[in-house]
Design an enzyme around this catalytic site. Structure first.
Site, PDB file in Angstrom:
ATOM      1  N   ASP A 327      49.405  77.299 -28.830  1.00 39.40           N
ATOM      2  CA  ASP A 327      49.359  77.374 -27.375  1.00 39.40           C
ATOM      3  C   ASP A 327      49.617  75.962 -26.831  1.00 39.40           C
ATOM      4  O   ASP A 327      49.797  75.001 -27.579  1.00 39.40           O
ATOM      5  CB  ASP A 327      48.032  77.985 -26.889  1.00 39.40           C
ATOM      6  CG  ASP A 327      48.143  78.544 -25.467  1.00 39.40           C
ATOM      7  OD1 ASP A 327      49.138  78.242 -24.766  1.00 39.40           O
ATOM      8  OD2 ASP A 327      47.228  79.275 -25.035  1.00 39.40           O
ATOM      9  N   GLU A 532      43.602  81.415 -15.989  1.00 44.48           N
ATOM     10  CA  GLU A 532      42.927  80.592 -17.004  1.00 44.48           C
ATOM     11  C   GLU A 532      41.601  80.044 -16.482  1.00 44.48           C
ATOM     12  O   GLU A 532      40.903  80.711 -15.709  1.00 44.48           O
ATOM     13  CB  GLU A 532      43.867  79.494 -17.500  1.00 44.48           C
ATOM     14  CG  GLU A 532      45.134  80.093 -18.134  1.00 44.48           C
ATOM     15  CD  GLU A 532      46.047  79.060 -18.756  1.00 44.48           C
ATOM     16  OE1 GLU A 532      45.609  77.969 -19.109  1.00 44.48           O
ATOM     17  OE2 GLU A 532      47.249  79.369 -18.901  1.00 44.48           O
TER      18      GLU A 532
HETATM   19  C1  BGC Z   1      48.358  79.946 -21.990  1.00 44.09           C
HETATM   20  C2  BGC Z   1      49.248  80.919 -22.717  1.00 44.09           C
HETATM   21  C3  BGC Z   1      50.642  80.850 -22.160  1.00 44.09           C
HETATM   22  C4  BGC Z   1      51.154  79.433 -22.216  1.00 44.09           C
HETATM   23  C5  BGC Z   1      52.543  79.262 -21.665  1.00 44.09           C
HETATM   24  C6  BGC Z   1      48.963  78.575 -21.939  1.00 44.09           C
HETATM   25  O1  BGC Z   1      48.217  77.742 -21.129  1.00 44.09           O
HETATM   26  O2  BGC Z   1      47.101  79.899 -22.638  1.00 44.09           O
HETATM   27  O3  BGC Z   1      48.718  82.211 -22.624  1.00 44.09           O
HETATM   28  O4  BGC Z   1      51.473  81.699 -22.869  1.00 44.09           O
HETATM   29  O5  BGC Z   1      50.286  78.603 -21.473  1.00 44.09           O
HETATM   30  O6  BGC Z   1      52.572  79.431 -20.312  1.00 44.09           O
HETATM   31  C1  BGC Z   2      51.636  75.678 -17.096  1.00 46.12           C
HETATM   32  C2  BGC Z   2      51.019  76.927 -17.650  1.00 46.12           C
HETATM   33  C3  BGC Z   2      50.116  76.545 -18.720  1.00 46.12           C
HETATM   34  C4  BGC Z   2      49.093  75.530 -18.236  1.00 46.12           C
HETATM   35  C5  BGC Z   2      48.229  75.073 -19.363  1.00 46.12           C
HETATM   36  C6  BGC Z   2      50.564  74.750 -16.607  1.00 46.12           C
HETATM   37  O1  BGC Z   2      51.119  73.600 -16.107  1.00 46.12           O
HETATM   38  O2  BGC Z   2      52.505  75.985 -16.069  1.00 46.12           O
HETATM   39  O3  BGC Z   2      51.963  77.806 -18.155  1.00 46.12           O
HETATM   40  O4  BGC Z   2      49.498  77.691 -19.171  1.00 46.12           O
HETATM   41  O5  BGC Z   2      49.718  74.430 -17.647  1.00 46.12           O
HETATM   42  O6  BGC Z   2      47.138  74.308 -18.927  1.00 46.12           O
END
Ligand code: BGC
Ligand code: BGC
Length: 773
Positions: A327, A532
């Site tokens: 991730d 998130e």
């Molecule tokens: C998330 C994932 C996601 C990735 C890309 C991460 O922060 O935990 O679920 O696929 O970002 O966007």
């Molecule tokens: C991204 C997300 C990712 C996240 C992780 C963002 O900047 O756009 O896709 O999941 O950061 O913390």
């Protein structure tokens, strides 16, 4: 330079280089090139994938291989090439990342769209990247482009947005989920995004967690059925027409000890195996191409450093053959956050040896590739481990057809994507609606003379879409994607003669006085979008402004319907006791408003069933119906929610379900369960047939009931149906043995009680049998 002009320059440059390569007798590529005797095996589409992969791997240098293990954010290819940069693609950034660092994979994180956020804009962007990559890499290797398509192609402004997974779980309709996923795949593929970071295969446990709505629910069997359907929908028959699916987040992500995202979990092995393995196993069995790793830790070991999880379990026991991806930044987190590694380089060593095949870096590709190369050169990582990872990644690229057709027809993208599958979105929203309360049959609304619509979510496209829509944390601002709001849905479905009045003010007095003048008031309340950790909550409370409006209408003693637009159960005891009706709409997406309108006026029966338990108070979290029994205590009960898992009312009535069970086929490996149900009311409606099981005695604790099969049925008024369910006996399995929980999963001999409605039936397993895992 203007975007279009720059794009043209890139294309002309690419064509020139191709011409030079052909003249110089270099390797040919692309579908337009005739396959001749000198064509390498890997460029010959008639060769089997395995042969093509081996041939290509044999030609690659270590640098090229390591590049295939690297995934960068598209932001590093544009503007000033820094993480988070926006704007047009830049040739010099592409030179640095794709050429120098030989990076093989690019992603759009939440909200990372091209400046022209249209289907065509996406297709042109991915095409330009592919052209650059194919032309500039010595062996003409296309890029794998990935994005989160978790409820439709959700970064794309204008794509049809489906309900978030929690609503799909409420629908109890895996076949519909398959259609939703297939539609998403068509959209993504039309724009050159060949890899979706979906389905979320985590099992809901704790509603404090900000990603609760991304799951299909709290029950492992329900989640397994939905995950399997999603994978089949995304990938199609063999990937050549679909997109690669990602099971995430492996493993045990969804039950952090304190309910917060990306923190530690303390999950014993038995519990992991009972609760978190099944949905991933189901996705693997359906052929999922990739698996994304959990950012958190379990029992003191970050998942990204767990050889036990990523290799022994995922490969050895579960038989996964695709590739794993970290991730966001999580390889480096082994050093910077977890202090498990002594340096960034050491973090890479730990992760790759544990079983991470590709790192979502996502910003500093150069450091990752440089360190990984040096780790191989000094013998810290065997070259065979690199080959293994790259073989898995290349296999997916070949299966997707990327070597034969690296680009898409950008001129077709808008036509394919815009307005696509709105009927599927409507059906999904309709089937997800879950009716929680309906006093005196206030719903469906019998021709009210006037109706007031109020509440914070009544006219909010961002709220009904939720997080991961256009932006990471939800729609960041105008323009909104096309959608039908709840107010619009009510207006368009209201029978003629019904006066619909919208009150946009959130002033309780204003709403109450409008309510006094109307026959009924609908308050559409809910949560603001989140994703998130930003969505973690300690209260799961209803928006205070909505609460005041609801209280004011109730104080005015006016009939009140509350529609909830939210990603989790909201603590709502006071409304639950006082509102006339409560309809849970989840995060219903583009057609959410139409679905709600139709349900309120009785054009559809809201037949969704809770995919999660609805607690009375946040202090009950984590809460799920498969809680084990305890011993008697005066005040505590193991499971005491406001509304249990599986709860949901209907406009009609159904008979109790009758159940008969037997073994079918030879031996005892399959259980046949026949469940009969009748619609005893006066309207058509949907019921969900469910079979639960409980062993009469067991070697380890078992929940009082555990779901082993379900099916949604549609019944006309008066109609009866018998559903014939075939249930593998392996669904009865448990992990026996003392606390380590490491014995073979076993179907124990003995008598089992099966339950459907209030009916039961028993079967006896004559011999204990170990099953997989
Ligand atoms: C998330 C994932 C996601 C990735 C890309 C991460 O922060 O935990 O679920 O696929 O970002 O966007
Ligand atoms: C991204 C997300 C990712 C996240 C992780 C963002 O900047 O756009 O896709 O999941 O950061 O913390």
């Amino acid at each position: 330079m203007h975007r279009r002009v720059r794009g043209l320059v890139v294309v002309i440059l690419a064509l020139l280089i191709a011409a030079i390569a052909v003249v110089a007798g270099g390797v040919r590529w692309g579908h337009a090139t005739p396959v001749g005797a000198s064509t390498p095996v890997y460029l010959d589409p008639t060769q089997p994938v395995a042969a093509r992969v081996s041939d290509l791997l044999g030609r690659m240098t270590l640098d090229e291989k390591v590049g295939q293990m690297t995934l960068v954010s598209v932001s590093t290819l544009r503007g000033n090439c820094q993480g988070g940069a926006t704007g047009d693609l830049s040739t010099s950034c592409m030179a640095g990342i794709l050429d120098n660092d030989r990076v093989g994979n690019v992603l759009s994180g939440g909200g990372e769209a091209p400046p022209q956020n249209t289907p065509q804009g996406w297709a042109e962007m991915t095409n330009a990247i592919q052209q650059y990559a194919v032309q500039h890499s010595r062996l003409h290797i296309p890029v794998l482009y990935g994005a989160d398509g978790v409820h439709g192609d959700n970064n794309l402004l204008g794509a049809t947005i489906f309900p978030h997974n929690i609503g799909m779980g409420a629908s109890r309709d895996p076949a519909l989920e398959q259609q939703v996923a297939a539609s998403t795949a068509r959209t993504m593929r039309a724009t050159g995004v060949m890899w979706t970071f979906s389905p979320v295969s985590d099992v809901a446990r704790d509603l404090r967690w900000g990603r609760y709505y991304e799951t299909f629910g709290e029950d492992p069997m329900l989640v397994s059925a939905m995950v399997s359907a999603a994978v089949q929908g995304y990938q199609g028959k063999d990937l050549s027409t679909g997109v690669a699916a990602t099971l995430k987040h492996f493993l045990g992500y969804s039950e952090p000890l304190n309910g917060h995202d990306r923190v530690f979990a303390e999950l014993p092995l038995r519990y992991l195996r009972d609760t978190f393995y099944p949905s991933f196993q189901a996705g693997i069995d359906a052929g999922a191409a990739s698996v994304m790793v959990n950012s958190g830790s379990i029992d003191g070991i970050p998942a990204h450093a767990s050889h036990f999880l990523l290799t022994d379990t995922l490969r050895g026991q579960m038989g996964f053959t695709g590739f794993t991806v970290s991730d966001w930044g999580d390889v480096n987190a082994l050093y910077t956050s977890y202090h498990l590694a002594t340096s960034s380089r050491d973090a890479i060593r730990l992760a790759v040896l544990a079983g991470v095949d590709m790192a979502m870096v996502p910003y500093d590709a150069g450091t990752f590739t440089h360190d990984l190369i040096s780790l191989v050169n000094d013998g810290s990582i065997p070259a065979s481990r690199i080959d293994e990872a790259v073989r898995r990644i290349l296999t997916v690229k070949f299966e997707l057809g990327l070597f034969d057709h690296p680009t898409v027809d950008a001129s077709q993208a808008d036509k394919t994507v815009l307005g696509a599958d709105r009927t599927v979105a409507l059906q999904a929203a309709e089937e997800s609606l879950t009716l929680l309360r309906n006093q005196h049959h206030v719903l469906p609304l019998a021709h009210p003379s006037s109706l007031v619509v109020a509440g914070s979510a009544a006219s909010s496209i961002p709220d009904q879409m939720g997080g991961w829509t256009v932006g990471w944390q939800g729609i960041p601002g105008p323009p909104n994607p096309p959608a039908v709001t709840v107010l619009q849905g009510i207006e368009k479905t209201a029978p003629s003669g019904v006066k619909v009045r919208s009150v946009t003010s959130m002033n309780p007095r204003t709403v109450a006085s409008a309510a006094r003048a109307a026959s009924i008031t609908v308050v559409v309340a809910g949560e603001k979008p989140y994703a998130e950790g930003m969505g973690d909550t300690d209260t799961a409370a209803l928006d205070p402004a909505d609460t005041s409006v609801i209280d004011a209408v109730l104080a005015a003693h006016r009939p009140l319907v509350v529609v909830l637009v939210a990603g989790r159960p909201l603590i709502s005891n006071s409304i639950a006791q006082r509102a006339d009706a409560i309809l849970m709409a989840w995060l219903p997406g583009t057609e959410g408003g139409t679905a709600v309108g139709q349900a309120l006026f009785g054009q559809v029966d809201p037949g969704g069933r809770l995919p999660v338990s609805w607690p009375k108070d946040i202090g009950q979290a984590p809460i799920f119906y498969t809680a084990y029994p305890g011993t008697s205590s005066v005040a505590t009960r193991p499971y005491d929610p406001l509304y249990p898992f599986g709860y949901g009312l209907s406009y009609t009535t159904f008979s109790d379900q009758s159940l008969s069970t037997r073994f079918i086929g030879s031996g005892q490996s399959t259980i046949g369960a026949d469940v009969t149900v009748q619609n005893t009311g006066h309207a058509a409606g949907d019921d969900v047939v469910e079979v639960y099981v409980h062993p009469d005695a067991s070697a380890v604790l078992q929940p009082p009931r555990k779901l082993i099969a379900f099916q949604r049925v549609h019944l006309a008024a008066g109609a009866t149906t018998t559903v014939h369910l075939q249930i593998p006996s392996s669904r009865l399995a448990e992990v026996p043995g003392d606390i380590p929980g490491d014995q073979l999963l076993t179907v124990e001999s003995g008598q089992y009680t099966f339950m459907a409605g209030s009916q039961t039936s028993t079967l006896t397993i004559s011999q204990s049998t170990a099953v997989r895992r």
